[in-house]
Write a protein that holds these residues in place. Structure first.
Motif, mmCIF file in Angstrom:
data_model
loop_
_atom_site.group_PDB
_atom_site.id
_atom_site.type_symbol
_atom_site.label_atom_id
_atom_site.label_comp_id
_atom_site.label_asym_id
_atom_site.label_seq_id
_atom_site.Cartn_x
_atom_site.Cartn_y
_atom_site.Cartn_z
ATOM 1 N N PHE A 147 -52.290 10.158 32.787
ATOM 2 C CA PHE A 147 -52.041 9.065 33.082
ATOM 3 C C PHE A 147 -52.029 8.159 31.580
ATOM 4 O O PHE A 147 -51.506 7.243 31.479
ATOM 5 C CB PHE A 147 -52.918 8.221 34.234
ATOM 6 N N LEU A 148 -53.258 8.718 30.836
ATOM 7 C CA LEU A 148 -53.173 8.047 29.553
ATOM 8 C C LEU A 148 -52.157 8.214 28.774
ATOM 9 O O LEU A 148 -51.502 7.422 27.966
ATOM 10 C CB LEU A 148 -54.497 8.481 29.045
ATOM 11 N N ALA A 149 -51.695 9.607 28.524
ATOM 12 C CA ALA A 149 -50.413 9.791 27.935
ATOM 13 C C ALA A 149 -49.087 9.292 28.429
ATOM 14 O O ALA A 149 -48.495 8.477 27.256
ATOM 15 C CB ALA A 149 -50.243 11.098 27.899
ATOM 16 N N GLU A 150 -49.044 8.732 29.770
ATOM 17 C CA GLU A 150 -47.823 8.136 30.267
ATOM 18 C C GLU A 150 -47.888 6.727 29.836
ATOM 19 O O GLU A 150 -46.680 6.209 29.565
ATOM 20 C CB GLU A 150 -48.029 8.335 31.806
ATOM 21 N N HIS A 200 -45.000 13.810 27.967
ATOM 22 C CA HIS A 200 -44.591 12.579 27.968
ATOM 23 C C HIS A 200 -43.832 12.199 26.547
ATOM 24 O O HIS A 200 -43.636 10.963 26.064
ATOM 25 C CB HIS A 200 -45.466 11.530 28.138
ATOM 26 N N GLY A 201 -43.351 13.174 25.857
ATOM 27 C CA GLY A 201 -43.072 12.846 24.383
ATOM 28 C C GLY A 201 -43.889 12.278 23.586
ATOM 29 O O GLY A 201 -43.476 11.286 22.812
ATOM 30 N N LEU A 202 -45.173 12.663 23.587
ATOM 31 C CA LEU A 202 -46.098 11.894 22.798
ATOM 32 C C LEU A 202 -46.929 13.109 21.840
ATOM 33 O O LEU A 202 -47.477 14.095 22.601
ATOM 34 C CB LEU A 202 -47.204 11.171 23.811
ATOM 35 N N GLU A 203 -47.066 12.774 20.676
ATOM 36 C CA GLU A 203 -48.082 13.696 19.873
ATOM 37 C C GLU A 203 -49.563 13.331 19.863
ATOM 38 O O GLU A 203 -49.957 12.204 19.572
ATOM 39 C CB GLU A 203 -47.423 13.570 18.431
ATOM 40 N N ALA A 204 -50.249 14.257 20.034
ATOM 41 C CA ALA A 204 -51.540 14.042 19.929
ATOM 42 C C ALA A 204 -52.111 14.817 18.543
ATOM 43 O O ALA A 204 -51.740 16.126 18.266
ATOM 44 C CB ALA A 204 -52.241 14.828 21.129
ATOM 45 N N ARG A 205 -53.292 14.198 17.916
ATOM 46 C CA ARG A 205 -53.588 14.551 16.863
ATOM 47 C C ARG A 205 -55.347 14.729 16.587
ATOM 48 O O ARG A 205 -55.745 13.895 17.357
ATOM 49 C CB ARG A 205 -53.458 14.011 15.426
ATOM 50 N N VAL A 206 -55.642 15.639 16.120
ATOM 51 C CA VAL A 206 -57.103 15.748 16.275
ATOM 52 C C VAL A 206 -58.049 15.935 14.800
ATOM 53 O O VAL A 206 -58.237 16.928 14.519
ATOM 54 C CB VAL A 206 -57.455 17.246 16.925
ATOM 55 N N PRO A 207 -58.452 14.802 14.512
ATOM 56 C CA PRO A 207 -58.987 14.731 13.090
ATOM 57 C C PRO A 207 -60.384 15.474 12.970
ATOM 58 O O PRO A 207 -60.684 15.982 11.816
ATOM 59 C CB PRO A 207 -59.374 13.281 13.040
ATOM 60 N N PHE A 208 -61.109 15.573 14.205
ATOM 61 C CA PHE A 208 -62.312 16.359 13.885
ATOM 62 C C PHE A 208 -61.936 17.737 13.915
ATOM 63 O O PHE A 208 -62.828 18.598 13.273
ATOM 64 C CB PHE A 208 -62.947 16.294 15.397
ATOM 65 N N LEU A 209 -60.749 18.264 14.092
ATOM 66 C CA LEU A 209 -60.460 19.793 13.718
ATOM 67 C C LEU A 209 -59.724 20.165 12.603
ATOM 68 O O LEU A 209 -59.192 21.050 12.382
ATOM 69 C CB LEU A 209 -59.790 20.344 15.007
#
Length: 497
Positions: A318-321, A380-389
């Motif tokens: 739901f968050l990504a949506e 949902h056609g959204l990119e997630a990035r992970v700065p801690f990694l």
């Protein structure tokens, strides 16, 4: 961020199988689609979510020596690599092109110079072929070999049904070529770390703060707007605080997104953090009916039936949506718990060998949190990035003395909290951790639902590799979606003891 598919055969490749593979992962790349036959032995396919070089970054990319490449991910040091390699072999402003030129110039062993999250396949007309994945497996890649043909794709669903039984996870930090086979080029945690024993606490906190600020700054790289998933927990709140300051410095207001059941702890904490930081904040609220209705789509998307993973994936769905309606990329707080010992079981069961256990769980993230994070966003056609990694953050955090990662008055990640004193109100900075599936309210909705609908006999008689009634229900959906995939080939479990 995109989706990739590739085929390789020493002599000829059945390119007709490529188009259906791209069809299956089209959700990963709503902005474009293309493919290329390379010589007589390889086919490369790509679906694109445009983030960098919106006009010129279409793939497959063509490079020196006839090389072609498809890449899923982001190369955050692409400008530095471009400066080092020179402009003569570059044709676009795409970050992925730095991987292509580096590969063509120096071979696959040089891929350890890429900083970011990525999976790629590349081929040249003379028969050379490379498949590779970043050191942590932040971006997904699977492969299979059937009848001499090697198949590669970003998701399990992309593989032809007849091939699914042979599919395996392509190991992170490795490349494969027909001549060398599988070769490891990078480890999740560097083998050699600085010796910081005796480091003054205030210097350690300052360095932790600086390395995270630098990472968030680089992870904001994009030609589109980047938001933040704000759960209300420590990790995402720190990311949001840094990003909000970076955006304010250029006259922009950060967009943040939170999710939970009405008045759930995470939703309330995220609201308070957003108000403090002055972000443009939006919330996705779900109830039992919405959560249960989404389960089939979530399990099929995540491509797992681990109950803990699915429980956390439902609110993330739901968050990504919601976020996808406003931005094309987001930063998340994934990885902080594994770097700074944020889970209680680390202290209950592994205090004596904490560095080894942290390294083990970091190495397994690709099959757990990172898999969930990638799938629900890309659905949902959204990119997630992970700065801690980021590689520098990992090297820094894993070099910290063990005593800085111990519980302080029963509170985990005290060092990280102190490093950001003043960035957040104390009630948020020192808020006790709750796992996302719990803090968002999802566990309270989903676990009782399946406890009442799956019988003890069902669980006792199944031969599925499951532990609970809830997990058996998810396994049934997984099996319907991917009838021939072997669960043992892709299943990673959350550690709890």
């Amino acid at each position: 961020m995109c989706g990739i598919a590739a085929l390789h055969h020493p002599t000829s490749v059945p390119t007709a199988e490529g188009a259906p593979m791209l069809d299956a992962i089209e959700h990963r790349g709503p902005d474009g689609r293309d493919h290329r036959q390379v010589g007589g032995h390889a086919w490369l396919g790509h679906v694109r979510l445009s983030i960098v070089d919106l006009d010129g970054g279409r793939q497959p990319l063509a490079g020196p020596g006839g090389w072609s490449l498809v890449c899923n991910g982001e190369i955050y040091n692409h400008e530095e690599l471009r400066d080092e390699l020179g402009e003569q072999d570059f044709r676009t402003a795409s970050d992925s092109e730095s991987a292509l030129v580096l590969l063509a110039r120096s071979g696959p062993a040089a891929l350890d110079r890429l900083r970011g999250m990525w999976a790629l396949c590349a081929a040249a007309p003379d028969g050379r072929f490379v498949a590779a994945r970043d050191r942590l497996g932040i971006k997904p890649l699977y492969w299979a070999e059937v009848g001499g043909v090697r198949y590669f794709a970003s998701e399990l669903r992309a593989f032809p049904t007849a091939v699914q039984a042979a599919v395996e996870t392509f190991p992170p930090g490795c490349f494969w070529t027909p001549g060398t086979g599988l070769v490891r080029f990078a480890d999740p945690v560097p083998e050699v770390l600085p010796d910081w024993s005796g480091l003054p606490t205030e210097i350690a906190e300052k360095t932790t703060r600086e390395v995270l600020i630098d990472s968030v700054r680089r992870h904001l790289m994009a030609d589109v707007e980047v938001g933040v998933f704000l759960s209300g927990g420590l990790d995402s709140s720190i990311v949001a605080a840094i990003a909000a300051e970076e955006r304010a410095a250029v006259g922009q207001r950060l967009k943040t997104f939170a999710v939970g059941t009405a008045d759930s702890p995470d939703l309330l904490a995220a609201r308070a953090a957003a108000e403090h930081l002055g972000t443009e904040h939006r919330e996705a609220v779900f109830d039992a009916d919405r959560a249960i209705a989404a389960l089939d789509a979530v399990v099929e998307s995540v491509e797992s039936f681990d109950a803990s993973l699915i429980r956390s994936a439902v609110p993330n769905w739901f968050l990504a949506e919601l976020a996808a309606q406003h931005v094309k990329a987001v930063l998340t707080g994934e990885g902080a718990d594994e770097l700074f010992a944020g889970y209680g079981y680390y202290h209950r069961s592994h205090a004596a060998e904490l560095p080894d256990e942290l390294a083990r769980t970091i190495g397994e993230l690709h099959g757990l949190n990172l898999q969930r994070c990638d799938r629900v966003t890309m659905a949902h056609g959204l990119e997630a990035r992970v700065p801690f990694l980021d590689a520098d953050v990992i090297a820094h955090a894993m070099s910290l003395p063990d005593e800085l990662k111990q519980l302080e008055n029963g509170v985990e990640k005290a060092h990280l909290r102190r490093a950001f004193t003043g960035w957040l109100p104390d009630e948020l900075l020192w808020r006790r951790k709750s796992q996302f599936g719990t803090g968002s309210g999802a566990q309270d909705l989903l676990t009782p639902h399946w406890e009442s609908r799956v019988t003890d006999a069902d669980l006792a008689t199944t031969d599925a590799p499951v532990r609970t009634k809830e997990e058996l229900a998810y396994h049934r959906t997984f099996r319907n979606a991917l009838p021939n995939v072997r669960p043992e080939a892709v299943l990673t479990r959350f550690a709890t003891a």
